[in-house]
Design a protein around this motif. Sequence first.
Motif, PDB file in Angstrom:
ATOM      1  N   ASN A 193     -15.479  -7.976   6.135  1.00  0.00           N
ATOM      2  CA  ASN A 193     -15.334  -6.504   5.638  1.00  0.00           C
ATOM      3  C   ASN A 193     -16.195  -6.154   4.631  1.00  0.00           C
ATOM      4  OD1 ASN A 193     -14.058  -7.572   3.347  1.00  0.00           O
ATOM      5  ND2 ASN A 193     -12.294  -6.493   3.827  1.00  0.00           N
ATOM      6  N   TYR A 220      -6.723  -8.507  -1.595  1.00  0.00           N
ATOM      7  CA  TYR A 220      -7.631  -7.375  -1.019  1.00  0.00           C
ATOM      8  C   TYR A 220      -7.265  -7.222   0.352  1.00  0.00           C
ATOM      9  CZ  TYR A 220     -10.210  -7.782  -5.851  1.00  0.00           C
ATOM     10  OH  TYR A 220     -10.523  -7.764  -6.900  1.00  0.00           O
ATOM     11  N   LEU A 221      -8.018  -5.962   0.981  1.00  0.00           N
ATOM     12  CA  LEU A 221      -8.020  -5.868   2.303  1.00  0.00           C
ATOM     13  C   LEU A 221      -8.501  -6.900   3.204  1.00  0.00           C
ATOM     14  CD1 LEU A 221      -9.175  -2.218   2.226  1.00  0.00           C
ATOM     15  CD2 LEU A 221      -6.808  -2.994   2.452  1.00  0.00           C
ATOM     16  N   LYS A 264      -4.725  -4.700  -0.635  1.00  0.00           N
ATOM     17  CA  LYS A 264      -3.790  -4.508   0.256  1.00  0.00           C
ATOM     18  C   LYS A 264      -2.260  -4.545  -0.288  1.00  0.00           C
ATOM     19  CE  LYS A 264      -2.403  -6.763   4.590  1.00  0.00           C
ATOM     20  NZ  LYS A 264      -1.018  -7.371   4.269  1.00  0.00           N
ATOM     21  N   TRP A 286      -9.123  -0.836  -2.542  1.00  0.00           N
ATOM     22  CA  TRP A 286      -9.481  -2.100  -1.997  1.00  0.00           C
ATOM     23  C   TRP A 286      -8.424  -3.075  -1.925  1.00  0.00           C
ATOM     24  CZ3 TRP A 286     -14.400  -4.124  -4.732  1.00  0.00           C
ATOM     25  CH2 TRP A 286     -15.334  -3.235  -4.420  1.00  0.00           C
ATOM     26  N   GLN A 307       0.773  -1.215   0.112  1.00  0.00           N
ATOM     27  CA  GLN A 307      -0.135  -0.054  -0.112  1.00  0.00           C
ATOM     28  C   GLN A 307       0.882   1.223   0.073  1.00  0.00           C
ATOM     29  OE1 GLN A 307      -2.943   0.066   3.040  1.00  0.00           O
ATOM     30  NE2 GLN A 307      -4.664  -0.367   1.602  1.00  0.00           N
ATOM     31  N   ASP A 362     -14.318   1.603   3.050  1.00  0.00           N
ATOM     32  CA  ASP A 362     -14.201   0.399   3.571  1.00  0.00           C
ATOM     33  C   ASP A 362     -14.367   0.031   5.089  1.00  0.00           C
ATOM     34  OD1 ASP A 362     -11.320  -0.206   4.758  1.00  0.00           O
ATOM     35  OD2 ASP A 362     -11.354   1.152   2.828  1.00  0.00           O
TER      36      ASP A 362
END
Length: 670
Positions: free
Chosen positions: A202, A164-165, A138, A136, A65, A190
């Motif tokens: 999530n 993804y997160l 990670k 969205w 990120q 999010d």
Amino acid sequence: MLHTLMGKKNTLILAAAMLCAAFCNAQEVEQVDSVLSADLDEVVVTSAGSTRRLGGAINGTYIGQKELFRAACCNLGESFTANPSVDVSYNDAATGAKQIKLLGLSGTYVQMLTENMPGFRGAAAPFALGYVPGTWMKGISVSKGAASVKNGYESITGQIDIEYLKPEAEKKINFNLYGDIQGRIEANADANFHLSNTLSTNVLAHYENRLSSHDGNHDGFLDMPKVQQGNFSNRWKLMTERYIMHAGVSFLKEGRNSGQTHHTVSHSGGHDMPLYKIEINTDRYEGYMKHAFILNPEKQMNIAVLANASLHKQDAIYGEKGYKGYGVNQKNLYAQLMYEATFGNNAISVGGCINHDYLKQDYLLGGEVNPLIKNAEKETTPGVYTQYTYTLGTKLTAMAGVRWDHSSLYGGFVTPRAHIKYQPVSWFSTRLSAGKGYRTVHALAENHNLLASGRTLLVENLGQEEAWNYGATTAFLIPLGEHVLKLNAEYYYTTFNNQAVIDYDADDSRIWIHDLQGKSRSHVFQVDANYTPVAGLDITAAYRLNDVKCTYGGVLMTKPLTSRYKALLSLSYKLQPLELWQFDATMQLNGGGRLPNDMGTYKAFEQLSAQVTRFFRHFDIYIGGENLTNFKQKNPIINASNPWTSSFEPTLVYGPVEGAMAYMGIRVKL
């Protein structure tokens, strides 16, 4: 995750870690493999959010990120600004379709994964880079060359795996608002919730809209389509001592409108022709589920079951309704069963999978005789694989795998792949790789943006694409002052036994998609360096040579619209000691290349992007610009004043179609 594993070396946690090799994303796989044999600082080299893998046999990098947020990163297609290996460019000047290029070849030869499962296939490919919002993610794992056989047979030049997160991450709520001077606005949100010690979820939401019409070169066509998109995802995780479950659903709805805003010439007869319009509407639904069972913690023995299903509906109109168009209803189902275990220095992975594609299509290709054609493309491909890995401390990692698959269209085929990494000393390592890849071509689904051209589109019955990829890389860690200079050099060679060739050169009045009639190959050499001369300042420099050729009309020619080289310089500085300000800038020099149909060549061009970020406790404010050199391809649409003729051509794009652009945004963290 790594600190937990290294601090708690009980067998149950190690078994869960090994489960990631079958169950998690590619970066986690490499990290877990490395933890079992080395300390963290021997495993990765990190710079400005990007991590180059030193452990493991496969060459690749992980974009975290921190690097993603060095630019606006509105979606996946805007995530590689500072990456020297991956190029992202527009396919045409009309639809806004983007493609990735890796090792000098188009993105269809890069296998797209979403957390270790194949995704965005067929009809989703032309606009897939816009389907994954930047906030969205990670991180992104990029691997080059032949990949693991566990993920299938389709990887030829590499893999891009989207992470993804996580639902199980620290509880928080994030918002992101973005706007630019060309009328594009975005809103993202999010949040994750821990429902119990074992269950978490999530939700991810995204909305974007381009409010204004922009025609910077005054050719009567929008420079970029007006895109309105809504995107939603809900993901779950359940984790107990011996069982892990991931599941989720996602929904996307997008409208994409482009074309003429006004006529630039008056036509004969006293009446103007209709305005040439492009309208593409997309609905996408997707669901996935993963189950993992830890069988024997002492031997890190586990079984995993993965499944993914998607429905992708798209309707495209080119010109006007009844002139040219493409509609598709694509259904995809993928399922995989895998078993993995480790015995000392030896690890084995065996499994089976099945992939089913069904594309119901209707299309109009234009011309004097223009019937509506309806057909369906169906393929079911079950397969089995085995992969063996031998690890000798940090010095040697060797991995060999083979899979056998049976296509309902092409019969049985074998995919062998091998990787070896040798690190005799702590400051030097080298890797070798070789492997084969196959791909089924859905020519119209993957290239219907070519219908925007005034040329006649001809598509032959195509065979299965088949290619070999070979690679060699070296990495050096050289102490220089108080810091370490990281040098990397790599060479990759790709050669096709068969390829679907998009041929502009055969006839200037048509685009012909046909099987390879001769040779097709690419040589790519890249060298890159990274250094931190002072605290907070990170410098990355890279240079890449592309020699990509294919046979057109019996002559081996340089592939059109492919730059011969790329140079990159990227700087990132966090103001010390509080690190409240960050300054980022990336300069790219893209080499010239060939235009088809004896149209000559195009020259090299520069692009500069920059961003300033101010960090606060609960929010960040960022302001930046893209293409600050203001380079624009001259006349990206050929004969824009006569779009209803065969000489109208918006698909020969090699550079930016928009000029300098400024943007601003805020990220809120609660």
